[in-house]
Scaffold this active site. Structure first.
Site, mmCIF file in Angstrom:
data_model
loop_
_atom_site.group_PDB
_atom_site.id
_atom_site.type_symbol
_atom_site.label_atom_id
_atom_site.label_comp_id
_atom_site.label_asym_id
_atom_site.label_seq_id
_atom_site.Cartn_x
_atom_site.Cartn_y
_atom_site.Cartn_z
ATOM 1 N N HIS A 168 46.947 -8.783 49.905
ATOM 2 C CA HIS A 168 48.146 -8.216 50.544
ATOM 3 C C HIS A 168 48.188 -8.491 52.043
ATOM 4 O O HIS A 168 49.232 -8.314 52.665
ATOM 5 C CB HIS A 168 48.201 -6.698 50.301
ATOM 6 C CG HIS A 168 48.420 -6.347 48.862
ATOM 7 N ND1 HIS A 168 49.579 -5.789 48.391
ATOM 8 C CD2 HIS A 168 47.633 -6.515 47.767
ATOM 9 C CE1 HIS A 168 49.501 -5.608 47.082
ATOM 10 N NE2 HIS A 168 48.311 -6.040 46.687
ATOM 11 N N ASP A 377 50.965 -9.317 60.261
ATOM 12 C CA ASP A 377 51.148 -8.467 59.071
ATOM 13 C C ASP A 377 51.266 -9.374 57.840
ATOM 14 O O ASP A 377 51.943 -10.412 57.913
ATOM 15 C CB ASP A 377 52.443 -7.643 59.224
ATOM 16 C CG ASP A 377 52.397 -6.332 58.427
ATOM 17 O OD1 ASP A 377 51.638 -6.271 57.440
ATOM 18 O OD2 ASP A 377 53.125 -5.397 58.784
HETATM 19 P P1 ADP Z 1 51.114 -1.429 55.138
HETATM 20 O O1 ADP Z 1 50.897 -1.790 53.708
HETATM 21 O O2 ADP Z 1 50.277 -2.197 56.085
HETATM 22 O O3 ADP Z 1 51.017 0.033 55.406
HETATM 23 P P2 ADP Z 1 54.001 -2.009 54.733
HETATM 24 O O4 ADP Z 1 55.121 -2.032 55.725
HETATM 25 O O5 ADP Z 1 53.956 -3.190 53.839
HETATM 26 O O6 ADP Z 1 52.645 -1.821 55.557
HETATM 27 O O7 ADP Z 1 54.131 -0.724 53.817
HETATM 28 C C1 ADP Z 1 54.162 0.579 54.355
HETATM 29 C C2 ADP Z 1 54.668 1.537 53.281
HETATM 30 O O8 ADP Z 1 54.370 2.856 53.702
HETATM 31 C C3 ADP Z 1 56.170 1.464 53.065
HETATM 32 O O9 ADP Z 1 56.457 1.586 51.693
HETATM 33 C C4 ADP Z 1 56.702 2.663 53.863
HETATM 34 O O10 ADP Z 1 57.883 3.218 53.331
HETATM 35 C C5 ADP Z 1 55.556 3.641 53.749
HETATM 36 N N1 ADP Z 1 55.494 4.518 54.930
HETATM 37 C C6 ADP Z 1 55.332 4.154 56.213
HETATM 38 N N2 ADP Z 1 55.328 5.215 57.028
HETATM 39 C C7 ADP Z 1 55.488 6.295 56.248
HETATM 40 C C8 ADP Z 1 55.557 7.714 56.488
HETATM 41 N N3 ADP Z 1 55.461 8.224 57.723
HETATM 42 N N4 ADP Z 1 55.718 8.522 55.428
HETATM 43 C C9 ADP Z 1 55.803 8.002 54.190
HETATM 44 N N5 ADP Z 1 55.743 6.690 53.901
HETATM 45 C C10 ADP Z 1 55.583 5.849 54.905
HETATM 46 O O1 F6P Z 2 47.457 -4.161 52.409
HETATM 47 C C1 F6P Z 2 47.646 -3.038 53.160
HETATM 48 C C2 F6P Z 2 46.703 -1.906 52.839
HETATM 49 O O2 F6P Z 2 45.490 -2.088 53.416
HETATM 50 C C3 F6P Z 2 46.436 -1.629 51.389
HETATM 51 O O3 F6P Z 2 45.358 -2.275 50.810
HETATM 52 C C4 F6P Z 2 46.228 -0.162 51.437
HETATM 53 O O4 F6P Z 2 46.518 0.450 50.241
HETATM 54 C C5 F6P Z 2 47.156 0.295 52.524
HETATM 55 O O5 F6P Z 2 47.230 -0.744 53.416
HETATM 56 C C6 F6P Z 2 46.787 1.603 53.175
HETATM 57 O O6 F6P Z 2 45.536 1.574 53.778
HETATM 58 P P1 F6P Z 2 44.390 2.614 53.412
HETATM 59 O O7 F6P Z 2 44.196 2.521 51.926
HETATM 60 O O8 F6P Z 2 43.224 2.178 54.203
HETATM 61 O O9 F6P Z 2 44.912 3.960 53.800
#
Ligand code: ADP
Ligand code: F6P
Length: 467
Positions: A168, A377
């Site tokens: 990812h 990212d």
């Molecule tokens: P990562 O996987 O690195 O966290 P992404 O942007 O791909 O980044 O995914 C983040 C996910 O977490 C999204 O589905 C988003 O809606 C969710 N998210 C981010 N901030 C919040 C929050 N404050 N409360 C709930 N969900 C959140």
């Molecule tokens: O790829 C993004 C990621 O690291 C996922 O593997 C993971 O589920 C998510 O972000 C949240 O991170 P964590 O599991 O360390 O809270």
């Protein structure tokens, strides 16, 4: 939740976390909450549509010994981590070695031999759990950087399985990857798969190049031939979201009402910018706040008319870099509000908490300009969620060129280099002031892309190629 667990599954996902975290309240009562991060947003609907499939993962706190159970139609198979495993495998090797290294080294990766030992030990535990739950000839799909060794371990235990792996996060260029003292072991771990998926084509070609240069195995454009004659393929499968689910929620009158309330609670700004992230140093939160802060302090944006809503879900809070980031963001927000805020009006509203999906969708619906500014990212699903929620075809997306999402979307986004604060300021202003027709034109193209390339299409194409 119930415990009607079917023992062996034809389709198994293996991820560091389960789709839900166990949360125990002060009174001892137990609830389950959606786990943080994009991996769960993407995979949960895939699993819900495949009855009888199993999800192997950690329930989110140390020393939990739980039996398998069913939640929201998914069979969950918990893997226990001790407090030491959490420190050394999760916070240590996964999030203080691999995470910064694979994100361009934007923080300094630490190399500790005891963290590596824990990583091997815990990866073996996940492989054993998957081997125990997979039916004869099942498809097993291993996820993300926490489990890079599992494909090889699983193949040794269960040669009958079809094994896929999806990364990812970004896969780094050779010059960075070769810092890893355990680089050969990690490449070999991944090569246990039949198919390795990456977010963008550059990740797949970095991997093939490394295997060819460092292990000397014969490679094609997207394949590696191993010494035993088996072929491992490596390709890009840009991940996405359940687009229609987000669109349906955005169309819900209660969510629309909440979007209006959010603007009212922010004192009805004429222009609302939004940032939504896990609180992570890769996301460029400081950079975007600095850009907005300069725009309002210089008067290019009127602090009485423009507002920035930044939501950051807590993440990896015991890891040093994350603690420092939290303090820095508190300071930046305090400085902006202290210098240009007034009683009853703060230009930046910063919320460090996790929200339910409905609230996130209301925020996306309320915001005029979404600012997604990671320094690096893998994909960034938040960008796609914003697009899915713009049911009137308005709104503008400012997107960092260093996200996987930019590969698909940058033709129609307001594209930025987050290291260039002046450039980011100019682009944020442009996104806010472009003619409505121009913003509509861009948003229409973005919506076409995200609706036609949703999470079902992603999963189907990966699983069809996996065999
Ligand atoms: P990562 O996987 O690195 O966290 P992404 O942007 O791909 O980044 O995914 C983040 C996910 O977490 C999204 O589905 C988003 O809606 C969710 N998210 C981010 N901030 C919040 C929050 N404050 N409360 C709930 N969900 C959140
Ligand atoms: O790829 C993004 C990621 O690291 C996922 O593997 C993971 O589920 C998510 O972000 C949240 O991170 P964590 O599991 O360390 O809270």
């Amino acid at each position: 939740m119930n415990n009607q667990f079917e023992k062996r599954s034809d389709f198994v996902v293996v991820a560091n976390r389960l789709s839900v975290d166990r949360v125990v309240a002060d009174d001892g009562s137990e609830t389950w909450r959606t786990s943080p991060g994009g991996l769960v947003t993407a995979l949960e609907p895939v699993m819900q549509s495949r009855r009888g499939s199993a999800w192997v993962g950690w329930p989110g706190s140390p020393d939990e010994e739980l039996e398998p159970f069913v939640h929201d139609g998914i069979q969950l198979v918990p893997v226990s981590l001790s407090a030491q495993d959490v420190t050394e495998y999760y916070e240590g090797f996964s999030n203080a070695t691999l995470w910064p290294l694979f994100h361009d080294g934007v923080a300094f990766p630490e190399y500790h031999r005891e963290w590596w030992d824990a990583y091997v030990r815990v990866n073996r535990r996940f492989a054993e759990a998957a081997a125990a739950v997979a039916a004869e000839g099942a498809q097993v799909w291993v996820q993300d950087y926490q489990l890079l060794l599992v494909p090889r371990m699983l193949r040794t235990l269960r040669p009958d399985l079809y094994i896929g792996f999806f990364l990812h996060i970004p896969f780094p260029p050779m010059e960075l990857f070769v810092q890893l003292p355990w680089r050969a072991e990690i490449l070999d771990g991944l090569l246990g798969s039949d198919l390795v998926g990456f977010q963008i084509a550059g990740g797949a070609s970095n991997f093939i190049h490394l295997v060819s240069e460092r292990l000397g195995y014969p490679t094609g454009d997207d394949t590696v031939t191993l010494p035993d004659g088996r072929v491992c393929a490596a390709r890009a499968y840009p991940i996405s979201i359940p687009t229609q689910r987000f669109a349906d929620l955005a169309a819900d009158p209660a969510v629309q009402e909440r979007a209006r309330e959010i603007r009212a609670e922010l004192d009805d700004p004429e222009l609302l910018f939004l940032g939504v992230d896990r609180l992570d140093y890769t996301k460029g939160i400081k950079h975007r706040l600095r850009a907005f802060g300069e725009l309002v302090t210089s008067g290019q944006l009127d602090p009485d008319r423009a507002a920035f809503l930044q939501v950051a879900t807590p993440s990896r809070e015991r890891v040093e870099e994350y603690k420092m980031l939290r303090d820095e963001i508190d300071r930046i927000v305090g400085r902006i509000n202290g210098s240009v805020g007034r009683i009853g009006r703060q230009p930046v509203t910063y919320l460090h908490t996790h929200y339910p999906r409905e609230e996130m969708v209301a925020m996306y619906s309320a915001a005029d300009v979404m600012v997604v500014s990671p320094l690096r990212d893998g994909m960034n699903l938040v960008a796609k969620e914003y697009i899915a929620c713009r049911r009137n075809g308005d709104g503008a997306l400012v997107l960092s060129e260093f996200t996987g999402a930019a590969d698909e979307l940058s033709e129609w986004t307001y594209s930025i280099n987050p290291y260039d604060i002046n450039g980011m300021k100019a682009t944020m202003l442009r996104a806010a002031t472009d003619a409505p027709e121009e913003r509509q034109r861009r948003m229409a193209a973005l919506r076409e892309q995200v609706f036609t390339h949703d999470i079902d299409r992603w999963a189907e194409s990966f699983l069809a190629d996996m065999g």
